[in-house]
Design a protein around this motif. Structure first.
Motif, PDB file in Angstrom:
ATOM      1  N   MET A  50       6.986   7.622   5.364  1.00 50.44           N
ATOM      2  CA  MET A  50       7.800   7.507   6.570  1.00 50.44           C
ATOM      3  C   MET A  50       6.871   7.363   7.781  1.00 50.44           C
ATOM      4  SD  MET A  50      10.339  10.457   7.936  1.00 50.44           S
ATOM      5  CE  MET A  50       9.267  11.713   8.600  1.00 50.44           C
ATOM      6  N   LEU A  51       7.261   6.522   8.721  1.00 49.07           N
ATOM      7  CA  LEU A  51       6.491   6.397   9.959  1.00 49.07           C
ATOM      8  C   LEU A  51       7.015   7.439  10.937  1.00 49.07           C
ATOM      9  CD1 LEU A  51       4.531   4.812  11.830  1.00 49.07           C
ATOM     10  CD2 LEU A  51       6.444   3.316  12.394  1.00 49.07           C
ATOM     11  N   LEU A  99       7.255  16.992   2.214  1.00 46.51           N
ATOM     12  CA  LEU A  99       7.598  15.964   3.186  1.00 46.51           C
ATOM     13  C   LEU A  99       6.368  15.577   4.027  1.00 46.51           C
ATOM     14  CD1 LEU A  99       9.841  14.197   4.213  1.00 46.51           C
ATOM     15  CD2 LEU A  99      10.550  15.986   5.760  1.00 46.51           C
ATOM     16  N   LEU A 100       5.589  16.588   4.356  1.00 42.06           N
ATOM     17  CA  LEU A 100       4.386  16.338   5.158  1.00 42.06           C
ATOM     18  C   LEU A 100       3.484  15.299   4.510  1.00 42.06           C
ATOM     19  CD1 LEU A 100       3.215  19.832   6.429  1.00 42.06           C
ATOM     20  CD2 LEU A 100       3.617  17.789   7.801  1.00 42.06           C
ATOM     21  N   ASP A 101       3.439  15.352   3.193  1.00 39.69           N
ATOM     22  CA  ASP A 101       2.574  14.447   2.453  1.00 39.69           C
ATOM     23  C   ASP A 101       3.108  13.019   2.464  1.00 39.69           C
ATOM     24  OD1 ASP A 101       0.194  14.296   1.063  1.00 39.69           O
ATOM     25  OD2 ASP A 101       1.261  14.118  -0.852  1.00 39.69           O
ATOM     26  N   THR A 120      11.576   7.599   0.260  1.00 37.17           N
ATOM     27  CA  THR A 120      10.275   6.994   0.513  1.00 37.17           C
ATOM     28  C   THR A 120       9.509   6.824  -0.784  1.00 37.17           C
ATOM     29  OG1 THR A 120       9.466   9.204   1.002  1.00 37.17           O
ATOM     30  CG2 THR A 120       9.955   7.794   2.872  1.00 37.17           C
ATOM     31  N   GLN A 121       9.366   7.911  -1.537  1.00 34.67           N
ATOM     32  CA  GLN A 121       8.450   7.894  -2.665  1.00 34.67           C
ATOM     33  C   GLN A 121       8.986   7.113  -3.858  1.00 34.67           C
ATOM     34  OE1 GLN A 121       5.719   9.441  -1.572  1.00 34.67           O
ATOM     35  NE2 GLN A 121       4.609   8.475  -3.243  1.00 34.67           N
ATOM     36  N   GLY A 125       0.827  -1.208   0.000  1.00 29.75           N
ATOM     37  CA  GLY A 125       0.000   0.000   0.000  1.00 29.75           C
ATOM     38  C   GLY A 125       0.861   1.257   0.000  1.00 29.75           C
ATOM     39  N   GLU A 126       0.210   2.390  -0.089  1.00 31.44           N
ATOM     40  CA  GLU A 126       0.929   3.658  -0.132  1.00 31.44           C
ATOM     41  C   GLU A 126       1.843   3.809   1.097  1.00 31.44           C
ATOM     42  OE1 GLU A 126       1.489   5.786  -2.387  1.00 31.44           O
ATOM     43  OE2 GLU A 126       2.327   7.422  -1.208  1.00 31.44           O
TER      44      GLU A 126
END
Ligand code: ATP
Ligand code: MG
Length: 639
Positions: A109-110, A318-320, A277-278, A103-104
């Motif tokens: 990032m956690l 980054l927030l996203d 991440t992305q 999944g996304e």
């Protein structure tokens, strides 16, 4: 145990577990077990879920109904080390679950946010140490990023390999391995050596931590490695042999990278996280292409930093890419107690700790975190949050915890931190003269430490009031009870007797019948005076008595129908009444014995029995004596 034998066996096991072969051998392994290659999120999710979980059901447990009002999963992986934050842990596991399914979340990032000492670092630490203890990965030998061997499979053959092996192949070779493949193995990738390696913090395999960096020196080599200047003369600039892939992203590849206090860094410094991440790639130092990366990125910080970061528009990108999970303080008394029990067990304290001591500090910690409400007082709130039944005017108070929680915002994110309490415990132990601490001594240490805190005056006052008034009184009540329990000869039997007697009388009262006098065997009316003497202990007088008696009967009938045994402690309101009655009957005597400076022979004997009883229930000679002395001087003073 024979240690030599142990070493021998361990070495033997390690030798067997050690796999060294070629890529071809590895392919055989994968064919046998296609679950061998695994992306990092999936590995961690499986590691957690392998231990199983237990579902707490509000239908089955009163405590669960009171506290959560819905089903909660308690994961065994975290169960013995984390207390009272089941909901937050559920969220964390959900993140890993979704990510493991591709999944996304796998591209996010956690991020854990919470107050100081709420357990954020410990949660990450738990994941890291479990990786070290339980997990191993197959990696290309000599790869600075211990990468997945399947990266060797050339692009044009991947479809066929995937089908034949039953796996999905993600990612490409790192520049170092690509160079070696061509130059050392003549592009014959099946000969490339593969190794089984363990995760290791110390050896920098699959686990990395990034502390906040000085804002004037946000050197990205900490994250992505650097170019080895000493080799620049020897090799061309774009030769991978000049690379030192020892940054956190390189080291943490296939495992976990922790960003400590992440938002203390400048945002530019964190840009790598966006692509990592992305796109699942990271920049290489020098003139190289981007490098494939697969790792779990976990960050944490507290609210102040989060709010600052969030408010800046430029941080949107980054927030996203963040899955934010709030880690609250524990607000359940019994669970808070377990936190400090764990702490004490882990340390080398040898002092004796008087009963009630840890509970007292835990009450302080929990109450400091709860917000005031006009529905109930703070102690009642604490008990309700602990899943307890609170008795008010002979009835169980009907206030829902969920409602109380809904009424306030941000509860569990401020107040006294676990670390503050731990320091107070160790201070008290170090200062204790007799290798023993009790709640009163710990209270003094807490008062002193609270006075030293740099916090708003109002907050400080609230904490001090808790310590010197609210909780102090609550503790003294408990102490009084303990002392009298120790004083009453055959306490349990007497309480049970009172209870049975009371039930006989109200049964006759409710059914309008008579009962038999146990001595004269005469038929007598229920003794109004006796029944009232019990009821008034919990403030039930006049007309209310009839209702209370009917409630008790209804309760007993329902227990009878369910075939459940009743004892004097079963029905909370009556338990309290019986206990108070029993206490009242010995109060004077116990006071005299405790207070007396000079005791006659009989008094001395009673006193000795009392001390012995207290020692039986967990006190040591020293704290029993000193608490009795305190009680003599401070309890019962108004009577
Ligand atoms: N809910 C909890 N269950 C068990 N232990 C806890 C819990 N909360 C805190 N602790 C313990 O409290 C101590 C402090 O926790 P930790 O260092 O993980 O907090 P933190 O959130 O990282 O704090 P900081 O923001 O100051 O870095 C640790 O010993 C941790 O095990
Ligand atoms: Mg921390």
């Amino acid at each position: 145990m024979d240690l030599k034998d142990l070493i021998q066996k361990d070495r033997e096991r390690k030798r067997k577990e050690k796999f060294e072969g070629t890529f071809l051998d590895y392919l055989e392994l994968v064919k046998e077990d296609p679950t061998t290659p695994k992306l990092s999120h999936k590995r961690i999710y499986e590691m957690i879920s392998r231990d199983g979980y237990e579902t707490l059901d509000p239908e089955k447990e009163v405590r669960v109904r009171n506290i959560y009002g819905e089903k909660v999963r308690v994961y065994n992986f975290f169960k013995d080390e984390f207390f009272g934050i089941e909901k937050a842990i559920e969220e964390i596991v959900k993140y890993f679950h979704a990510a493991s399914l591709g999944g996304e979340e796998a591209r996010q990032m956690l991020y854990l946010v919470g107050a100081v000492g709420s357990g954020k670092s410990s949660l990450v630490e738990k994941l890291k140490s479990a990786l070290e203890e339980r997990e191993q990965i197959y990696a290309l030998s000599g790869c600075p990023m211990h990468e997945e061997p399947l990266h060797l499979v050339p692009r044009h053959l991947r479809g066929q390999f995937e089908e034949e092996l039953g796996v999905k192949i993600d990612g490409d070779l790192c520049p170092v391995c690509r160079w070696r493949l061509v130059n050392e193995y003549d592009s014959q990738y099946e000969r490339f050596p593969v190794r089984l390696v363990s995760f290791s913090k110390r050896n920098r395999i699959g686990i990395a931590a990034v502390p906040p960096v000085d804002p004037n020196n946000q050197d990205t080599s900490v994250l992505i490695g650097s170019v080895d200047i000493s080799k620049i003369d020897k090799y061309p600039e774009d030769d991978p042999r000049v690379l030192r892939l020892n940054g956190a992203f390189n080291v943490g590849n296939r495992g976990l990278i922790e960003f400590i206090e992440i938002f203390k860094n400048e945002i530019e410094y964190l840009h790598t996280i966006i692509t990592a991440t992305q796109e699942k790639v990271i920049p290489a130092p020098g003139k190289q292409n981007l490098i494939y990366f697969d790792g779990v990125i976990v960050a944490h910080s507290n609210f102040a930093e989060w709010n600052k970061f969030k408010s800046e528009l430029t941080n949107e990108a980054l927030l996203d890419r963040i899955v934010k999970i709030e880690i609250p303080y524990c607000m359940e008394l019994d669970q808070e107690v377990r936190i400090y029990q764990k702490y004490i067990k882990k340390s080398h304290f040898e002092a004796h700790i008087a009963p009630g001591t840890i509970r007292f500090v835990s009450m302080f910690a929990v109450c400091s975190r709860l917000k005031e409400t006009n529905k109930v007082d703070i102690l009642t709130k604490m008990k309700l949050y602990n899943g307890e039944d609170v008795i008010d005017k002979g009835k169980v108070k009907k206030v829902s915890v969920q409602e109380l929680k809904r009424d306030v915002e941000g509860e569990g994110f401020s107040g006294i931190s676990t670390r503050f309490v731990m320091k107070a415990i160790s201070d008290a132990i170090v200062e204790s003269e007799h290798e023993c601490i009790n709640p009163l001594q710990l209270r003094d240490v807490l008062i002193r430490k609270v006075r030293q805190l740099t916090i708003a005056d109002e907050e400080k006052k609230r904490y001090l009031t808790l310590l010197t008034d609210t909780l102090h009184k609550e503790y003294l009540k408990e102490l009084e009870r303990e002392i009298m329990r120790a004083f009453v000869h055959a306490y349990e039997e007497q309480a049970e007797g009172l209870f049975n007697n009371y039930v006989d009388h109200i049964e006759a009262f409710c059914n309008k019948t008579k009962l038999k006098d146990p001595v004269t065997k005469e038929e007598v009316n229920p003794d109004e005076h006796f029944m009232r003497s019990i009821e008034e202990q919990i403030g039930i007088v006049g007309e209310a008595a009839k209702g209370f008696r009917q409630d008790v009967m209804a309760y007993l009938m329902s227990m009878f129908r369910k075939n459940e045994k009743v004892a004097w402690r079963s029905y909370e309101p009556l338990k309290e009444a019986v206990e108070n009655k029993l206490m009242a009957s010995v109060k004077d005597l116990s006071r005299i014995v405790t207070k007396a400076k000079i005791r006659d022979k009989e008094q001395q004997q009673k006193y000795n029995v009392m001390v012995a009883k207290m020692i039986e229930s967990g006190y040591c000679e020293h704290c029993a004596e000193s608490l009795l002395k305190y009680a003599a001087n401070n309890l019962w003073t108004t009577e």
